[in-house]
Design an enzyme around this catalytic site. Structure first.
Site, short mmCIF file in Angstrom:
data_model
loop_
_atom_site.label_atom_id
_atom_site.label_comp_id
_atom_site.label_asym_id
_atom_site.label_seq_id
_atom_site.Cartn_x
_atom_site.Cartn_y
_atom_site.Cartn_z
N HIS A 196 -3.45 -5.45 1.28
CA HIS A 196 -2.76 -5.66 2.56
C HIS A 196 -2.75 -7.14 2.95
CE1 HIS A 196 -2.30 -1.51 4.22
NE2 HIS A 196 -3.23 -1.25 3.33
N GLU B 164 -1.09 -8.60 5.26
CA GLU B 164 -1.02 -8.78 6.72
C GLU B 164 -2.40 -8.70 7.36
OE1 GLU B 164 -0.39 -6.05 5.20
OE2 GLU B 164 -1.17 -4.37 6.37
N CYS C 45 0.84 -1.20 0.00
CA CYS C 45 0.00 0.00 0.00
C CYS C 45 0.87 1.25 0.00
CB CYS C 45 -0.98 -0.04 1.17
SG CYS C 45 -2.29 1.18 1.02
#
Lengths: 161, 276
Positions: free
Chosen positions: B235, B237, B87
């Site tokens: 993302h 994660e 990002c």
């Protein structure tokens, strides 16, 4: 022949401008302009084209919508765009579609009833104050624009002095 | 195997990124931007996590790209070490010139390696049936199709071509645009397009809501020519554990299962093992 008139609203913060401070800091501390650059200020510029009506009166109405007088000041220039001496004004605008400018145009036309608004353009004007003479300052301003102020794949710039 | 998770002022995903790094068996630590940049050489890989570095002042990623730590990171990239930008991390890598990086491979540390910026991640513009239906910040779960061959890129090293991953996005500037002639063709031809946005069946539909930000050819992630540097808008994660998945996904209940984002971090680990 077009009879459109252009209302330019130059808008700047009365409170400290954190974005301008960050740009100045980056130019001086990270990019080596500490010996020539004295200060950086920033303005927002709205250029509103109207096809009828009294531009001075319209400008007052547009300013009510686009300027937050609690924190911002502005001046209106009709069919001209001038900047003061003492700095190099660098105008940065998107060359790809500017969604915010389109939104402002639609807001003025459809929601607020200003059907005489033909077009809205938006830009940022970076006011670069230099310690050098004008030719060197202009050259440095171009370099700063190309190295930091724009990403050429979406922005273009113009030196306004 | 030690990973530096870079932290700039305004980064906000560093802690969960570090959790993901450690959960796949790598060691790691958060590396603040103002530490001596030379200390980066002690790490085997790097992640630039998401957030809003410097509050996205001027434009997303550009102020961070001028920090000395990024010059040091370029040197580490030149050694072939893996770098994943997520990002805002992707935006920083683009503004640094590390991605797509075509102008960077003629000598690390040279003037040329200082990076020609070859593309931009511009403001989102969502288009459907030829009309702009939305603009600006957007967050949602998206489907991604892995476009590169496995082993092409550090962050998708262990992912097979065509694999589908459901991972969230959250950004206002992810619209990949370029005026560099032939760049998109080159990225396609050389396997540098790593992920594209797609529908749940893997079909690329180049309009909203499948292409969530108006990105050219629905591109969600690219790597550099060498494959060690990956930038991605989604993302991973935030989809590392199954319990992070949205309520409508049945995998959410299988708490012992990994989430799809785990494969990105496992890939990084595998890449380092193979290239050590």
């Amino acid at each position: 022949m077009s009879m459109n008139q252009k209302i330019n609203l130059r808008v700047w913060l009365k409170i400290p401008d954190a974005e301008a401070a960050t740009v100045k800091n980056t130019l001086i501390r990270r990019m080596g302009y500490g010996n020539v650059l004295a200060d950086v200020k920033k303005e927002r510029l709205f250029s509103i084209e109207v096809d009828s009506g009294d531009p001075a009166e319209l400008a007052k109405s547009f300013a009510k919508e686009l300027v937050n007088e609690n924190k911002e000041s502005h001046i209106v220039l009709i069919d001209e765009l001038q900047f003061e001496e003492g700095y190099v004004p660098v105008k940065v605008a998107l060359h790809i579609e500017d969604g915010e400018a389109i939104s402002i145009r639609e807001r003025l036309r459809s929601r607020l009833g200003f059907e005489n608004v033909a077009d809205v353009k938006k830009a940022t004007v970076w006011k670069l104050y230099f310690d050098t003479l004008k030719p060197e300052a202009q050259m440095a301003a171009r370099e700063i624009a190309e190295k930091l102020l724009i990403n050429p794949h979406k922005d273009s710039y113009e030196i306004m002095s | 195997m030690k990973i530096a998770v870079l932290q700039f002022p305004g980064t906000n995903c560093e802690f969960e990124t570090l959790v993901a790094v450690k959960a796949v068996g790598m060691d790691g630590e958060i590396f603040r931007w103002n530490r001596p940049a030379g200390e980066l050489s002690g790490f085997d890989g790097f992640v630039i996590p998401g957030g809003f570095s410097y509050q996205d002042r001027l434009r997303a990623g550009v102020i961070a790209s001028k920090e000395p730590v990024m010059s040091a990171l370029k040197e580490e990239a030149g050694k072939g070490k893996p770098i994943i930008g997520i990002c805002n991390g992707f935006q920083i890598l683009v503004e640094t010139g590390l991605l797509p990086g075509s102008a960077n491979h003629n000598g690390v540390g040279s003037e040329k390696s200082c990076g020609n910026v070859e593309m931009a991640l511009a403001q989102n513009v969502m288009i459907s049936q030829g009309k702009i239906v939305r603009r600006g910040y957007y967050c949602d779960w998206v489907n991604l199709r892995h476009e590169a061959p496995s082993k092409r890129c550090s962050g998708s090293f262990a992912i097979e071509r065509g694999a589908l991953l459901k991972i969230p996005i959250a950004h206002g500037e992810g619209n990949l645009v370029t005026t560099t002639p032939g760049l998109i063709k080159k990225l396609n031809d050389e396997g540098q397009v790593v992920f594209r946005y797609c529908d749940k069946n893997g079909r690329i539909i180049n309009e909203f809501p499948f292409n969530v930000n108006g990105s050219t050819e629905s591109i969600a992630a690219i790597c550099n020519e060498q494959g060690n540097v990956l930038g991605m808008m989604p993302h991973p994660e935030r989809a590392f554990f199954a319990w992070q998945l949205p309520a409508f996904d049945p995998r959410k209940q299988r708490t012992d299962e990994p989430g799809p984002g785990r494969r990105v971090f496992e890939s990084m680990k595998r890449y380092i093992e193979v290239n050590a």
